[in-house]
Write an enzyme that holds these catalytic residues in place. Sequence first.
Site, PDB file in Angstrom:
ATOM      1  N   CYS A 137      10.464  44.699  61.867  1.00  0.00           N
ATOM      2  CA  CYS A 137      10.907  45.641  60.828  1.00  0.00           C
ATOM      3  C   CYS A 137       9.743  46.512  60.362  1.00  0.00           C
ATOM      4  CB  CYS A 137      11.527  44.903  59.650  1.00  0.00           C
ATOM      5  SG  CYS A 137      10.421  43.742  58.837  1.00  0.00           S
ATOM      6  N   LYS A 138       8.540  45.975  60.396  1.00  0.00           N
ATOM      7  CA  LYS A 138       7.371  46.746  59.973  1.00  0.00           C
ATOM      8  C   LYS A 138       6.953  47.747  61.044  1.00  0.00           C
ATOM      9  CE  LYS A 138       6.803  44.365  56.183  1.00  0.00           C
ATOM     10  NZ  LYS A 138       7.023  44.885  54.879  1.00  0.00           N
TER      11      LYS A 138
END
Length: 103
Positions: A52-53
């Site tokens: 997600c990062k």
Amino acid sequence: TPRVWLFGYDEQGKPLTTRQIYEDISEDHAKKTVTIDPHPHLAVQHASIHPCKHAHVMKKIIERAVEGGRREIRVDQYLVIFLKFMSSVLPTIEYDYTMSTDI
């Protein structure tokens, strides 16, 4: 989006401790983009770079490239850009960039 799992050894061939792993990770990313988690298929802890990062970062990089006049980023270019992002997360690893990108 790929999830990256890392496991390292010291000079004597012993697995790195959590402290040693975080020594190799930039302070900006330690315990945020990169955490120590159990690997889903192995019975040991690994450094995990959260998808997600890095998906968010890669999306921004590609958007900036398009805003700068590029029409698209090819898959092979995406992988090189991803490795360049990884080098900011793990600055102690040596990377071999065999191609360049114009972004």
